[in-house]
Design an enzyme around this catalytic site. Structure first.
Site, PDB file in Angstrom:
ATOM      1  N   TRP A 157       0.811  -1.218   0.000  1.00  0.00           N
ATOM      2  CA  TRP A 157       0.000   0.000   0.000  1.00  0.00           C
ATOM      3  C   TRP A 157       0.851   1.277   0.000  1.00  0.00           C
ATOM      4  O   TRP A 157       0.436   2.313   0.529  1.00  0.00           O
ATOM      5  CB  TRP A 157      -0.975   0.005   1.187  1.00  0.00           C
ATOM      6  N   LYS A 214      -6.064   0.223  -4.676  1.00  0.00           N
ATOM      7  CA  LYS A 214      -6.652   1.549  -4.848  1.00  0.00           C
ATOM      8  C   LYS A 214      -5.695   2.378  -5.690  1.00  0.00           C
ATOM      9  O   LYS A 214      -4.650   1.896  -6.139  1.00  0.00           O
ATOM     10  CB  LYS A 214      -6.864   2.240  -3.492  1.00  0.00           C
ATOM     11  N   ASP A 235     -33.951   5.842 -11.636  1.00  0.00           N
ATOM     12  CA  ASP A 235     -34.355   6.497 -10.394  1.00  0.00           C
ATOM     13  C   ASP A 235     -34.119   8.006 -10.479  1.00  0.00           C
ATOM     14  O   ASP A 235     -33.183   8.473 -11.127  1.00  0.00           O
ATOM     15  CB  ASP A 235     -33.549   5.924  -9.222  1.00  0.00           C
ATOM     16  N   GLU A 242     -38.933   6.924 -13.284  1.00  0.00           N
ATOM     17  CA  GLU A 242     -39.540   7.352 -12.023  1.00  0.00           C
ATOM     18  C   GLU A 242     -39.583   8.877 -12.036  1.00  0.00           C
ATOM     19  O   GLU A 242     -38.575   9.538 -11.815  1.00  0.00           O
ATOM     20  CB  GLU A 242     -38.726   6.848 -10.830  1.00  0.00           C
TER      21      GLU A 242
END
Length: 659
Positions: free
Chosen positions: A80, A112, A324, A378
């Site tokens: 990391w 990451k 949505d 929606e």
């Protein structure tokens, strides 16, 4: 004779605005396809370029971060720490890239990005990550190398249902245990039930990865990652594949209206800038949802979102989407606290035309990738043209949710006594839909089941759900509640425009609200589950409601009622009797709480009629006040063909013309 836009003369004065919006769509699609040199779907392959990809001889990772100064891959493979061997190289147009030997990364490794910009740095999860997991102890999210063989699909995707009968689901709360259910558990335990009930479509919520479980999946951080809470990508694919075996379409409840504001595990301030994917300043924050708002005017954002649509269609074989938060997307004020009572409110310059253009592009793309796919909007505003074809200058959705119907039922139950139910108003509210658009009706969705609100069954029976739902004794309030629950659902389905939806468990009157684990409830899962044992318990009355739902779905499918519009025959406000015809069925409702009617006559087509569904049948916990085997014949009285019926109080039945 000139045809009005969307067949609505009231919109003629707004034709210049509608035409302008359509021209913006045409201009954008020409721009994205270099003057129509290729299909729009060929411009939506960002997910195949960005992110982590394995080739026969190497790994390649790419990211778009134009404001970054340096980017490093960090993870299990380098403790990391940012190291030169894992530094990305800037290429062009803000893109960064790194190539690694096959031995550098292994399946299951966490990783990451470490992104440095002019005045800071931070960890980021790659925007196109396809697998994101949360550490059980630290609760930190990370991307995960996912190197598995491709899933082998066994079943072909079903044809688009002519009338979607939708079962709205949440994988995590689909089990009875106090915990998070899985894709596999849903496939084994819930999917067969859905198929047996007669639903032909499943709408899946909370699939896109979201940091906060209690957000119901609407605070998305990782748009390309199926939630790892529920299992692996392959297990989701197997679930969808098995649904296809049952000839059930699977629709993803996709969230492109906003994104979580998190920085370390979301897209916000991804490369140090606040406006990479989103608007700057106040416009980039939703005032109610406290989330980031996409800038639909940037081609890179449009590419990201269109690619996301294509990814779920191609990789997971979803059969469509329910979009949505469409209202929030289309208006600068997000429609908050706004009553759309005049057409001018759709065309007064307060609409985000970039968002409208994006939605039109998304519909074009989805139907291009899979012509059999369907989309549902929606929207609470009632924007004209939302579910009209793009060729007719519409936005291109196949269906819109008829959201006013659930609001109508709540208002009626809260504000009116049974004696005040006005069947004329009822029929109007249930059938008041734009003629050129297809709609999905529902009594209640997940919204009405949330803590702080009440489901229909709870409004009808309240706390007696806990004490008086046994089969051994009658309770007047429970009898009333069960009768009206059946009648409300039947009249909503029978008057639906083109489809019907129910939320998981509401069909059998699930007794409790939904409350996800949070600090306020000591992180309990007690109310974030479905108690299927209530349905199976022969000592309880829940099973009768499920049986009625199953039978009414069977009837509407068998007699194809959606092929014609409902035609009202009787709407007596005095008697509280509503009778209407649809295709070859006659629907009879008596909402009167105390009065039954003998020889109730009305004019109808000459012939013989038999009952095919009766809410008062003992099969559905009724009182059996009608002989369902009796054949009714019309009588010629004063040159009119009349049908005379006995209609018990607070009951409904359906007649089929046999000859």
């Amino acid at each position: 004779m000139k045809t009005s836009v969307y067949n609505d003369k009231g919109l003629d004065k707004y034709l210049p605005v509608i035409s302008k919006r359509h021209s913006l769509y045409e201009k954008k699609i020409a721009e994205l396809t270099d003057g129509h040199k290729w299909d729009l779907s060929d411009s939506a392959n960002a997910y195949l370029f960005y992110g982590l990809h394995k080739y026969p001889d190497k790994w390649v990772f790419r990211e778009w971060a134009p404001h970054a100064d340096e980017i490093f891959l960090i993870g299990d493979f380098n403790n990391w720490q940012p190291q030169a061997d894992y530094a990305l190289i800037p290429t062009y147009n803000g893109n960064w890239e790194i190539e690694l030997a096959l031995s550098a990364l292994q399946h299951g490794m966490l990783y990451k990005l470490w992104v440095k910009w002019s005045d800071g740095a931070g960890e980021r999860i790659p925007a196109y990550s396809r697998r994101v997991v949360q550490d059980e102890v630290s609760k930190i999210f990370s991307a995960q190398v996912w190197d598995t063989s491709n899933y082998e699909w066994k079943h072909t995707q079903p044809k688009q249902p002519s009338s979607p009968l939708i079962y709205e689901t949440h994988i995590g709360m689909a089990g009875e245990k106090e915990g998070v259910s899985t894709y596999n558990e849903f496939r084994k335990n819930i999917l067969p039930y859905i198929a047996s009930m007669g639903y032909n479509t499943i709408q899946m919520m909370a699939i896109q990865e979201h940091p906060y479980y209690g957000s119901f999946g609407y605070q998305v951080a990782n748009f390309f990652a199926p939630s790892s809470r529920f299992g692996t990508p392959e297990e989701l694919k197997e679930l969808i594949d098995t649904a296809h075996k049952y000839k059930i379409s699977v629709v993803l409840d996709i969230v492109h209206s906003h994104s979580v504001r998190n920085e370390t595990d979301g897209l916000s301030r991804f490369d140090g800038s606040f406006d990479l994917y989103f608007h700057e300043g106040e416009r980039g924050m939703h005032p109610v949802w406290n989330s980031r708002l996409f800038n639909y005017g940037k081609n890179e954002v449009v590419s990201f979102l269109l690619s996301n649509c294509k990814y779920w269609l191609d990789e997971f074989k979803f059969d469509g989407f329910r979009f949505d938060g469409v209202t929030s997307m289309m208006y600068y004020d997000h429609g908050i606290g706004k009553n759309f009572t005049d057409y001018s409110l759709y065309y007064d310059g307060t609409q985000d035309e970039d968002a409208i253009t994006y939605l039109t592009l998304a519909n074009k793309l989805i139907h291009e990738v899979n012509p059999n796919a369907f989309t549902i909007a929606e929207d609470v505003s009632g924007m004209p043209g939302l579910a009209s074809s793009i060729a007719n200058m519409g936005i291109g959705f196949d269906y819109r949710m008829a959201m006013g119907i659930s609001d109508y039922w709540i208002k009626l139950l809260k504000e009116k006594t049974d004696e005040e139910w006005h069947v004329g108003d009822m029929f109007y509210e249930l059938t008041n839909k734009r003629k050129e658009e297809k709609t999905i009706s529902y009594v209640e969705s997940h919204d009405q089941a949330m803590v702080g609100d009440k489901t229909v069954i709870f409004r009808l029976i309240d706390s007696q759900m806990y004490t008086d739902m046994n089969v051994y004794q009658r309770n007047l309030n429970v009898d009333r509640g069960l009768s009206l629950h059946k009648m409300i659902r039947l009249v909503t389905l029978a008057t639906a425009g083109n489809g019907y939806l129910t939320f998981m468990g509401n069909e059998f009157g699930h007794p409790e609200w939904i409350d996800f684990p949070r600090e306020g409830n000591d992180w309990s899962y007690q109310y974030a589950r479905r108690q299927w044992s209530l349905l199976k318990d022969q000592n309880l009355r829940y099973r009768f409601l499920a049986e009625f739902e199953k039978e009414m779905l069977r009837v509407v499918k068998k007699y194809r009622i959606f092929s014609q519009k409902p035609f009202v025959i009787v709407q007596s406000t005095v008697d509280q009797v509503l009778i209407f015809k649809r295709n070859n069925l006659v629907f009879v409702f008596n909402f009167n709480p105390t009065k039954s009617f003998t020889d109730y006559g009305f004019e109808i087509d000459k012939g013989k009629y038999k009952i095919v569904l009766d809410s008062d049948n003992t099969q559905f916990d009724g009182f059996n006040r009608i002989d369902d085997n009796y054949e009714y014949s019309t009588q010629l009285i004063n040159k009119k063909n009349l049908l005379k019926l006995y209609i018990p109080a607070r009951s409904a039945f359906v007649l089929h013309k046999t000859s």
